[in-house]
Each structure stands twice: as C-alpha cells, then as structure tokens.
Design a protein around this motif. Sequence first.
Motif, PDB file in Angstrom:
ATOM      1  N   CYS A  12       0.856  -1.181   0.000  1.00 34.37           N
ATOM      2  CA  CYS A  12       0.000   0.000   0.000  1.00 34.37           C
ATOM      3  C   CYS A  12       0.897   1.237   0.000  1.00 34.37           C
ATOM      4  N   GLY A  35       0.226  -7.335  -5.635  1.00 35.28           N
ATOM      5  CA  GLY A  35      -0.776  -6.281  -5.632  1.00 35.28           C
ATOM      6  C   GLY A  35      -0.207  -4.989  -5.106  1.00 35.28           C
ATOM      7  N   VAL A  37      -1.812  -1.312  -3.779  1.00 33.61           N
ATOM      8  CA  VAL A  37      -2.932  -0.432  -3.487  1.00 33.61           C
ATOM      9  C   VAL A  37      -2.372   0.985  -3.512  1.00 33.61           C
ATOM     10  N   HIS A  39      -2.977   4.915  -3.138  1.00 34.72           N
ATOM     11  CA  HIS A  39      -3.815   5.996  -2.618  1.00 34.72           C
ATOM     12  C   HIS A  39      -3.360   7.300  -3.273  1.00 34.72           C
ATOM     13  N   LYS A  65      -1.691  -6.802  -9.643  1.00 39.92           N
ATOM     14  CA  LYS A  65      -2.955  -6.091  -9.783  1.00 39.92           C
ATOM     15  C   LYS A  65      -2.838  -4.765  -9.031  1.00 39.92           C
ATOM     16  N   VAL A  67      -4.855  -1.497  -7.495  1.00 45.47           N
ATOM     17  CA  VAL A  67      -6.145  -0.973  -7.044  1.00 45.47           C
ATOM     18  C   VAL A  67      -5.948   0.499  -6.706  1.00 45.47           C
ATOM     19  N   VAL A  69      -7.290   3.975  -4.978  1.00 40.57           N
ATOM     20  CA  VAL A  69      -8.174   4.445  -3.911  1.00 40.57           C
ATOM     21  C   VAL A  69      -7.986   5.958  -3.753  1.00 40.57           C
ATOM     22  N   LYS A  81     -11.232   2.422   3.096  1.00 37.36           N
ATOM     23  CA  LYS A  81     -11.189   1.965   1.695  1.00 37.36           C
ATOM     24  C   LYS A  81      -9.822   1.359   1.381  1.00 37.36           C
ATOM     25  N   ASN A  84      -9.495  -2.019   3.239  1.00 40.16           N
ATOM     26  CA  ASN A  84     -10.385  -3.029   2.652  1.00 40.16           C
ATOM     27  C   ASN A  84      -9.829  -3.633   1.370  1.00 40.16           C
ATOM     28  N   ASN A  85      -8.876  -2.944   0.756  1.00 45.09           N
ATOM     29  CA  ASN A  85      -8.272  -3.443  -0.473  1.00 45.09           C
ATOM     30  C   ASN A  85      -6.962  -4.186  -0.245  1.00 45.09           C
TER      31      ASN A  85
END
Length: 86
Positions: A12, A35, A37, A39, A65, A67, A69, A81, A84-85
């Motif tokens: 993240c 992954g 994430v 922000h 992947k 994601v 946010v 949010k 949660n990812n």
Amino acid sequence: MTMALLAGKIVCITGASRGIGRATAVEAANQGASGVVVHYFGDEVTSAETKTLKDEIESVHSHCKVVLVPGDIALRETSLKVSNNL
C-alpha cells in the motif's frame, strides 16, 4: 538470479500519483508484489496520473494487480477503503 524482495506481497502506497510514491509503486511491482494499493488525492490531475501508473504497471507486470483508492487519507472513510483493499 536475483530474488524478488516482495514476491507475493501486497503493498500500500499513499500519495503514489507522482514522484517518490509513483517510483515506489513501480519498484514494488518490479520486486514481485502481487498487488499494489495506490492511494491518491482524487482530483482530476492525480486521477489521470494514477490511471497511467496502473496501466504502466499492469502492462509490464502481469502478476501484479493495481487498485486505485482516491481520497483524503486523514479521513476515516478513505483509510477504511485502503485497508479493505489489502
């Protein structure tokens, strides 16, 4: 043979639309993260920047992947949010 430091991990990164955050997201994928994430603030400019980041990472690293946010990370809704990812 080099070892992927983040193989299978989800990373993240806050503030990843440009600069050090963007470079960190790319390097996380280079190091094998499955992954990322991302922000970002969520305005028109950072939304466009993160879209290109997502496209860049996913076109080069099929294992990763991304994601996206958007939002103010100081707000509880945004931090939820993000979490949660993960």
